[in-house]
Design a protein around this motif. Sequence first.
Motif, PDB file in Angstrom:
ATOM      1  N   VAL A 251      -3.357 -64.507 -44.599  1.00  0.00           N
ATOM      2  CA  VAL A 251      -4.651 -64.622 -45.281  1.00  0.00           C
ATOM      3  C   VAL A 251      -4.931 -66.092 -45.548  1.00  0.00           C
ATOM      4  CG1 VAL A 251      -5.942 -64.034 -47.355  1.00  0.00           C
ATOM      5  CG2 VAL A 251      -4.431 -62.345 -46.322  1.00  0.00           C
ATOM      6  N   SER A 252      -6.133 -66.535 -45.182  1.00  0.00           N
ATOM      7  CA  SER A 252      -6.511 -67.936 -45.357  1.00  0.00           C
ATOM      8  C   SER A 252      -7.701 -68.043 -46.292  1.00  0.00           C
ATOM      9  CB  SER A 252      -6.868 -68.569 -44.011  1.00  0.00           C
ATOM     10  OG  SER A 252      -5.796 -68.451 -43.094  1.00  0.00           O
ATOM     11  N   PRO A 253      -7.684 -68.989 -47.229  1.00  0.00           N
ATOM     12  CA  PRO A 253      -8.833 -69.181 -48.131  1.00  0.00           C
ATOM     13  C   PRO A 253     -10.020 -69.755 -47.373  1.00  0.00           C
ATOM     14  CG  PRO A 253      -7.209 -70.906 -48.477  1.00  0.00           C
ATOM     15  CD  PRO A 253      -6.585 -69.929 -47.530  1.00  0.00           C
ATOM     16  N   LYS A 254     -11.223 -69.476 -47.829  1.00  0.00           N
ATOM     17  CA  LYS A 254     -12.427 -69.987 -47.180  1.00  0.00           C
ATOM     18  C   LYS A 254     -12.534 -71.503 -47.329  1.00  0.00           C
ATOM     19  CE  LYS A 254     -16.261 -67.728 -47.493  1.00  0.00           C
ATOM     20  NZ  LYS A 254     -17.449 -67.020 -48.037  1.00  0.00           N
ATOM     21  N   GLY A 255     -12.095 -72.013 -48.460  1.00  0.00           N
ATOM     22  CA  GLY A 255     -12.118 -73.447 -48.678  1.00  0.00           C
ATOM     23  C   GLY A 255     -10.739 -74.042 -48.470  1.00  0.00           C
ATOM     24  N   ALA A 256     -10.448 -75.060 -49.255  1.00  0.00           N
ATOM     25  CA  ALA A 256      -9.132 -75.677 -49.180  1.00  0.00           C
ATOM     26  C   ALA A 256      -8.089 -74.763 -49.807  1.00  0.00           C
ATOM     27  CB  ALA A 256      -9.160 -77.034 -49.886  1.00  0.00           C
ATOM     28  N   GLY A 257      -6.888 -74.841 -49.298  1.00  0.00           N
ATOM     29  CA  GLY A 257      -5.819 -74.019 -49.847  1.00  0.00           C
ATOM     30  C   GLY A 257      -4.826 -73.621 -48.782  1.00  0.00           C
ATOM     31  N   GLU A 258      -3.704 -73.126 -49.236  1.00  0.00           N
ATOM     32  CA  GLU A 258      -2.628 -72.743 -48.338  1.00  0.00           C
ATOM     33  C   GLU A 258      -2.813 -71.317 -47.830  1.00  0.00           C
ATOM     34  OE1 GLU A 258      -0.055 -74.558 -47.245  1.00  0.00           O
ATOM     35  OE2 GLU A 258      -0.793 -76.343 -48.299  1.00  0.00           O
ATOM     36  N   LYS A 259      -2.421 -71.116 -46.579  1.00  0.00           N
ATOM     37  CA  LYS A 259      -2.372 -69.763 -46.045  1.00  0.00           C
ATOM     38  C   LYS A 259      -1.260 -68.993 -46.748  1.00  0.00           C
ATOM     39  CE  LYS A 259      -3.915 -71.063 -41.396  1.00  0.00           C
ATOM     40  NZ  LYS A 259      -3.567 -71.042 -39.941  1.00  0.00           N
ATOM     41  N   GLN A 260      -1.423 -67.688 -46.779  1.00  0.00           N
ATOM     42  CA  GLN A 260      -0.408 -66.865 -47.425  1.00  0.00           C
ATOM     43  C   GLN A 260      -0.107 -65.648 -46.556  1.00  0.00           C
ATOM     44  OE1 GLN A 260      -1.203 -66.059 -51.527  1.00  0.00           O
ATOM     45  NE2 GLN A 260       0.692 -64.893 -51.841  1.00  0.00           N
ATOM     46  N   ASP A 261       1.167 -65.323 -46.438  1.00  0.00           N
ATOM     47  CA  ASP A 261       1.601 -64.161 -45.672  1.00  0.00           C
ATOM     48  C   ASP A 261       1.906 -63.000 -46.600  1.00  0.00           C
ATOM     49  OD1 ASP A 261       1.451 -65.554 -43.259  1.00  0.00           O
ATOM     50  OD2 ASP A 261       3.518 -66.280 -43.420  1.00  0.00           O
ATOM     51  N   TYR A 262       1.571 -61.800 -46.130  1.00  0.00           N
ATOM     52  CA  TYR A 262       1.888 -60.576 -46.863  1.00  0.00           C
ATOM     53  C   TYR A 262       2.627 -59.632 -45.920  1.00  0.00           C
ATOM     54  CZ  TYR A 262      -1.454 -62.107 -50.416  1.00  0.00           C
ATOM     55  OH  TYR A 262      -2.122 -62.815 -51.395  1.00  0.00           O
ATOM     56  N   ALA A 263       3.748 -59.132 -46.373  1.00  0.00           N
ATOM     57  CA  ALA A 263       4.530 -58.193 -45.572  1.00  0.00           C
ATOM     58  C   ALA A 263       3.975 -56.788 -45.760  1.00  0.00           C
ATOM     59  CB  ALA A 263       6.006 -58.236 -45.986  1.00  0.00           C
ATOM     60  N   THR A 264       3.473 -56.208 -44.701  1.00  0.00           N
ATOM     61  CA  THR A 264       2.919 -54.855 -44.755  1.00  0.00           C
ATOM     62  C   THR A 264       2.995 -54.235 -43.372  1.00  0.00           C
ATOM     63  OG1 THR A 264       0.920 -53.534 -45.148  1.00  0.00           O
ATOM     64  CG2 THR A 264       0.600 -55.783 -44.415  1.00  0.00           C
ATOM     65  N   ARG A 265       3.150 -52.929 -43.333  1.00  0.00           N
ATOM     66  CA  ARG A 265       3.168 -52.220 -42.059  1.00  0.00           C
ATOM     67  C   ARG A 265       1.918 -51.366 -41.864  1.00  0.00           C
ATOM     68  NH1 ARG A 265       8.436 -52.556 -39.791  1.00  0.00           N
ATOM     69  NH2 ARG A 265       7.516 -51.440 -38.028  1.00  0.00           N
ATOM     70  N   THR A 266       0.995 -51.410 -42.823  1.00  0.00           N
ATOM     71  CA  THR A 266      -0.237 -50.622 -42.706  1.00  0.00           C
ATOM     72  C   THR A 266      -1.432 -51.498 -43.063  1.00  0.00           C
ATOM     73  OG1 THR A 266       0.990 -48.637 -43.407  1.00  0.00           O
ATOM     74  CG2 THR A 266      -1.415 -48.498 -43.357  1.00  0.00           C
ATOM     75  N   VAL A 267      -2.224 -51.827 -42.048  1.00  0.00           N
ATOM     76  CA  VAL A 267      -3.411 -52.668 -42.246  1.00  0.00           C
ATOM     77  C   VAL A 267      -4.625 -51.873 -41.787  1.00  0.00           C
ATOM     78  CG1 VAL A 267      -4.531 -54.857 -41.722  1.00  0.00           C
ATOM     79  CG2 VAL A 267      -2.018 -54.719 -41.776  1.00  0.00           C
ATOM     80  N   LEU A 268      -5.655 -51.816 -42.607  1.00  0.00           N
ATOM     81  CA  LEU A 268      -6.883 -51.086 -42.297  1.00  0.00           C
ATOM     82  C   LEU A 268      -8.028 -52.096 -42.267  1.00  0.00           C
ATOM     83  CD1 LEU A 268      -6.287 -48.063 -44.696  1.00  0.00           C
ATOM     84  CD2 LEU A 268      -5.469 -48.392 -42.349  1.00  0.00           C
ATOM     85  N   TRP A 269      -8.838 -52.047 -41.201  1.00  0.00           N
ATOM     86  CA  TRP A 269      -9.843 -53.090 -40.968  1.00  0.00           C
ATOM     87  C   TRP A 269     -11.243 -52.534 -41.151  1.00  0.00           C
ATOM     88  CZ3 TRP A 269      -8.617 -58.169 -39.837  1.00  0.00           C
ATOM     89  CH2 TRP A 269      -9.697 -59.001 -39.510  1.00  0.00           C
ATOM     90  N   THR A 270     -11.977 -53.082 -42.119  1.00  0.00           N
ATOM     91  CA  THR A 270     -13.364 -52.664 -42.352  1.00  0.00           C
ATOM     92  C   THR A 270     -14.270 -53.878 -42.507  1.00  0.00           C
ATOM     93  OG1 THR A 270     -13.219 -52.604 -44.787  1.00  0.00           O
ATOM     94  CG2 THR A 270     -12.476 -50.654 -43.602  1.00  0.00           C
ATOM     95  N   ALA A 271     -13.852 -55.012 -41.940  1.00  0.00           N
ATOM     96  CA  ALA A 271     -14.472 -56.296 -42.265  1.00  0.00           C
ATOM     97  C   ALA A 271     -15.750 -56.618 -41.515  1.00  0.00           C
ATOM     98  CB  ALA A 271     -13.466 -57.427 -42.049  1.00  0.00           C
ATOM     99  N   GLY A 272     -16.082 -55.928 -40.430  1.00  0.00           N
ATOM    100  CA  GLY A 272     -17.298 -56.291 -39.714  1.00  0.00           C
ATOM    101  C   GLY A 272     -17.603 -55.330 -38.587  1.00  0.00           C
ATOM    102  N   VAL A 273     -18.825 -55.433 -38.061  1.00  0.00           N
ATOM    103  CA  VAL A 273     -19.238 -54.582 -36.942  1.00  0.00           C
ATOM    104  C   VAL A 273     -19.934 -55.430 -35.886  1.00  0.00           C
ATOM    105  CG1 VAL A 273     -19.467 -52.473 -38.319  1.00  0.00           C
ATOM    106  CG2 VAL A 273     -21.428 -54.027 -38.100  1.00  0.00           C
ATOM    107  N   GLU A 274     -19.992 -54.886 -34.671  1.00  0.00           N
ATOM    108  CA  GLU A 274     -20.683 -55.545 -33.584  1.00  0.00           C
ATOM    109  C   GLU A 274     -21.253 -54.498 -32.643  1.00  0.00           C
ATOM    110  OE1 GLU A 274     -17.725 -57.906 -31.651  1.00  0.00           O
ATOM    111  OE2 GLU A 274     -16.771 -56.182 -30.687  1.00  0.00           O
ATOM    112  N   ALA A 275     -22.227 -54.902 -31.843  1.00  0.00           N
ATOM    113  CA  ALA A 275     -22.856 -53.976 -30.906  1.00  0.00           C
ATOM    114  C   ALA A 275     -21.858 -53.508 -29.862  1.00  0.00           C
ATOM    115  CB  ALA A 275     -24.042 -54.646 -30.224  1.00  0.00           C
TER     116      ALA A 275
END
Length: 451
Positions: A251-275
């Motif tokens: 995960v990366s911040p939109k502005g300045a800041g450090e990236k951060q890792d998260y340990a997970t085996r289940t990721v669900l994506w609802t962040a955007g759509v396209e044609a």
Amino acid sequence: MGNERPRVVIIGGGFGGLFCARRFRGVDVDVILLDRAACHVFQPLLYQCATGTLSIGQISRSLREELEHHPNVQTLLGEAIRLDSTARRVTARRPDDTTFDVDYDYLVIAAGMRQSYFGHEEFAAWAPGMKTLDDALSIRRRVFAAFEIAETLPPGPDRDQWLTFAVAGGGPTGVELAGQIRELATRALANEFHSIQPREARVLLFDGGDRVLKSFAPALAGRAQETLVNLGVELHFGVHVTDVRRDGITVSPKGAGEKQDYATRTVLWTAGVEAVPFARHAAEVLGAQTDRSGRITVDPDLSVPGHREVFVIGDLAGRDGLPGVAENAMQGGLHAAACIRRDVGGKRRKNYRYRDLGSAAYISRGNALLQAGPVKLAGVGGWLGWGFIHIAFLTGVRNRFSTVGTWMATIARANRSDRTFILGGSGHPEEPYTWESPVHQSYNAGPDKSA
């Protein structure tokens, strides 16, 4: 069907396509409804199927069954892949990879949108979206299997990975999924395991904005955030998920800041759509302008500029900030049908006017939001309003009664009656027991299943 009457071809059996097709009953035209799955799916309730509250049959119905009393409407199974605007012909692909052609006098493109990974299609191998029945079943398998796998592991980092769920996107679908997983962990599964405590499962929700549900009034969104926090959802704002892999995310911040890792085996994506690809192809063939997501610019009557015989409705219609919601698709389908009917009757078309009937989002039992004009409800009031709205639009009377009955049972017993998930059991290489394979779960580059 004969060739004497005008032929209307509708691409997609979602809300827009179905409502458009219904409107031609008794009209002197022939209609072909082309759909990749030959069924109508009530997309706003996909997450309830994914989390075990509802079955597939309660949120979907065969288009052939739905339109059996419309003798001038023919349903065809196929995926639209090519458009010839000069010959007025659509080429579709059958499931066996052969093709067939369908000629039209009028074309209604209601193919919908698919999940967007913002150029990182490889994320889909580990982070399913929420647009189709297949997506819902994939999420159901991953969520419930995560608890089952954790039960077989000793305490430690490996178990913690399986009991951590990451949701990318703070819109209605992301909020609904996050709330439902926490409710699942704290209620339905709370007392069913011996080695793990499901209520200790972490649910992380990430969004690039400063709050969830940005399309809702700030006060309602604030209530939603409060409810999510009380459920135990961990909210992270002002960040983007920039990497998804087998055992975690970055995960990366939109502005300045450090990236951060998260340990997970289940990721669900609802962040955007396209044609979907066919819509992008059609726009190119028709010489139509599109926005960044592939929405097609249309005239006030929803027809494509320079092609009065082609309509674009629903999520794909790029005009005046039309929202990507079911109600817009329904109204657009009815409007396109009305324009064609007026053409056939020698009357002048009218411009499309979207009527906002409100928005709703479900968070947990007894907690939902309803926003309709000056009416803004949260908590139990919003929950009841949400239920009535969704039941009213469910396809088929049987679906309505079945869904009401299931919800009542769920409220009374706090359980989930459709938790079955399927893993490959035949031993055949094409039906692996595990989904832990990027090849097996590779991103489908074809159109969304609503097309």
